[in-house]
Design a protein around this motif. Structure first.
Motif, PDB file in Angstrom:
ATOM      1  N   GLY D  39       0.794  -1.222   0.000  1.00  0.00           N
ATOM      2  CA  GLY D  39       0.000   0.000   0.000  1.00  0.00           C
ATOM      3  C   GLY D  39       0.831   1.278   0.000  1.00  0.00           C
ATOM      4  N   GLY D  40       2.134   1.133   0.071  1.00  0.00           N
ATOM      5  CA  GLY D  40       3.043   2.241  -0.203  1.00  0.00           C
ATOM      6  C   GLY D  40       3.300   3.203   0.934  1.00  0.00           C
ATOM      7  N   MET D  41       2.607   3.037   2.066  1.00  0.00           N
ATOM      8  CA  MET D  41       2.785   3.974   3.166  1.00  0.00           C
ATOM      9  C   MET D  41       3.815   3.423   4.178  1.00  0.00           C
ATOM     10  N   GLY D  42       3.672   3.798   5.457  1.00  0.00           N
ATOM     11  CA  GLY D  42       4.642   3.418   6.474  1.00  0.00           C
ATOM     12  C   GLY D  42       4.371   2.056   7.104  1.00  0.00           C
ATOM     13  N   GLY D  43       4.922   1.862   8.296  1.00  0.00           N
ATOM     14  CA  GLY D  43       4.646   0.650   9.061  1.00  0.00           C
ATOM     15  C   GLY D  43       5.036  -0.619   8.332  1.00  0.00           C
ATOM     16  N   VAL D  44       4.107  -1.569   8.301  1.00  0.00           N
ATOM     17  CA  VAL D  44       4.351  -2.854   7.641  1.00  0.00           C
ATOM     18  C   VAL D  44       4.717  -2.661   6.175  1.00  0.00           C
ATOM     19  N   MET D  45       4.032  -1.713   5.529  1.00  0.00           N
ATOM     20  CA  MET D  45       4.271  -1.497   4.096  1.00  0.00           C
ATOM     21  C   MET D  45       5.706  -1.054   3.832  1.00  0.00           C
ATOM     22  N   GLU D  46       6.173  -0.140   4.658  1.00  0.00           N
ATOM     23  CA  GLU D  46       7.534   0.367   4.480  1.00  0.00           C
ATOM     24  C   GLU D  46       8.568  -0.706   4.834  1.00  0.00           C
ATOM     25  N   ALA D  47       8.304  -1.435   5.912  1.00  0.00           N
ATOM     26  CA  ALA D  47       9.266  -2.462   6.341  1.00  0.00           C
ATOM     27  C   ALA D  47       9.389  -3.555   5.288  1.00  0.00           C
ATOM     28  N   ALA D  48       8.261  -3.974   4.718  1.00  0.00           N
ATOM     29  CA  ALA D  48       8.312  -5.022   3.693  1.00  0.00           C
ATOM     30  C   ALA D  48       9.083  -4.536   2.474  1.00  0.00           C
ATOM     31  N   ALA D  49       8.829  -3.278   2.092  1.00  0.00           N
ATOM     32  CA  ALA D  49       9.530  -2.730   0.921  1.00  0.00           C
ATOM     33  C   ALA D  49      11.026  -2.594   1.213  1.00  0.00           C
ATOM     34  N   ARG D  50      11.362  -2.183   2.430  1.00  0.00           N
ATOM     35  CA  ARG D  50      12.776  -2.057   2.794  1.00  0.00           C
ATOM     36  C   ARG D  50      13.474  -3.419   2.717  1.00  0.00           C
ATOM     37  N   GLY D  51      12.808  -4.423   3.254  1.00  0.00           N
ATOM     38  CA  GLY D  51      13.368  -5.770   3.187  1.00  0.00           C
ATOM     39  C   GLY D  51      13.601  -6.220   1.751  1.00  0.00           C
TER      40      GLY D  51
END
Lengths: 158, 158, 158, 158
Positions: D39-51
């Motif tokens: 979904g492109g925002m913070g939290g889980v979305m950001e952590a998954a993208a960072r990984g």
């Protein structure tokens, strides 16, 4: 620097001339490093994506249905929405500017949505709009090169 | 017999003349028993709903946000969507025919969406569309009465 | 005073017991003057609308497609969206509170969307949700009467 | 061969443990060549993208608003929708399978929408769903590795 996104909008049914124009637009956008966004289906959308891929560019398609395999084969990345024509809003929203090719009703809706949310629109053949608030946000180009020049005014140099 | 639904589309900002026109359209639609659908906000939407209520009609507003109280006070029934401008599709889809007043971009998007899904559109002031596929589905009226006559051709007698 | 809107959500396929429950909920809501909102199709949606009409209430259906005639026959007013399951957001958004009946996935999505936008949800059979942020906004009822009592806590007396 | 798309869903607010889990999931997905959708925002979305980026993968974010710069900085490609929570449908639709992390309401809505349109869902912490039609399409994993194994059953080997 994040690359520019340009949405190229146009119908799934189009003339050969519109197809050629879309392909040239796609090539020129890719040549200057823009990412191409489109509705992901045939006609103008497919021709623009093909042109972008010929020039080594990147393409994103945003589909009306739920089936990713329905996208044309020139798409690098596909988003499916399942929202039918409501996906038109996502197509124009995802571009920093919008280039419209051809006179379809879906294209007309996308021109309106794009201008409504503040995207500059360049119309390259097809619709000519009079009588409304089109002076500042909607431009007309008579060639692919002129369309690119017009969007550069908005986006700054590539 | 189920009543006819007519969507009246137009901007939240509009001129006094557009407001008067929208109000007259609302009155005439109500007088012949049609249910009025609109985007539920101010300007043309509010004027059309006010006209319909003056003539004893029924009004439905379809809002972009989640807060029902944001609708204008001439709405009998309110649907909230939370989808922003994507709600434009629901506004035109819910009418059997569509009457467009004024030259806003949102209105332009609704004309395109309406025609795309096969709704007859009558434009009453504002946009004049050339160069596209507008011959059969988009009509122009120069008065509220003419607009009603044109939609009657599509819908049959009230 | 503007009437309360209550969205009753549930699947198009449902058991006879769920249908009976939905019909009773519809009757009770209408009896206390609430307007019923639903997804407009069969199963729980149709049963709730039928119950509301039996008790003289008003019903609104919000459909996934573009064809108004696809709504069930107990709807007073119909909005079509053409957005498929994205219309679920409009269904729950349009209610001041939401009552969920049955264990379908569409219903699950509506429970989530409703709670996300701050609507109180009463679950009446079907899903039991553990492990998430359900403590304050999602309630469980074991009868139609209890569901009505629970939504009254949120809405105040009818 | 077209790469597999996996949607990782989860809230913008999340615990440190959920963040670590999302990051690990993102890394594992990228390691086996899947494209990550979120979904492109913070939290889980950001952590998954960072990984996913740590492991050299490709990430796509689908945002609720119109402003591309609101996406987290680990996104390779961003689609903006302007449809608020209705964009949740596009997020889950765009994945071939869906991994859900954490107990937010938005996540709950996405689990429901995903299963409704036939996507296999693997829940990795957070929601536990009982009483509904969850037997075949919704699975539970207790580690990132198990989640990957479960989606491989649906997708076939990477």
């Amino acid at each position: 620097m994040k690359p520019t996104y340009v949405s190229v909008i146009g119908g799934g049914d189009c003339t050969a001339a519109e197809q050629a124009l879309a392909e040239e637009v796609g090539r020129l956008l890719a040549a200057e490093g823009s990412t191409l966004v489109c509705g992901g289906m045939g006609g103008v959308m497919e021709a623009a994506a093909r042109g972008a891929k010929e020039a080594g560019g990147t393409t994103i398609g945003i589909l009306p249905g739920h089936d990713r395999t329905q996208g044309n084969r020139y798409l690098d990345y596909v988003v499916t929405t399942g929202m039918g024509h409501a996906r038109n809003l996502a197509v124009v929203s995802s571009g920093d500017v919008v280039i419209a090719i051809g006179g379809g009703y879906g294209t007309l809706s996308e021109i309106g949505l794009a201008a409504k949310i503040g995207r500059t629109v360049v119309i390259l053949g097809g619709w000519q709009l009079e009588g409304g608030e089109s002076i500042d946000d909607i431009h007309y180009a008579s060639s692919a090169l002129e369309a690119i020049r017009l969007i550069r005014r908005t986006l700054g140099p590539a």
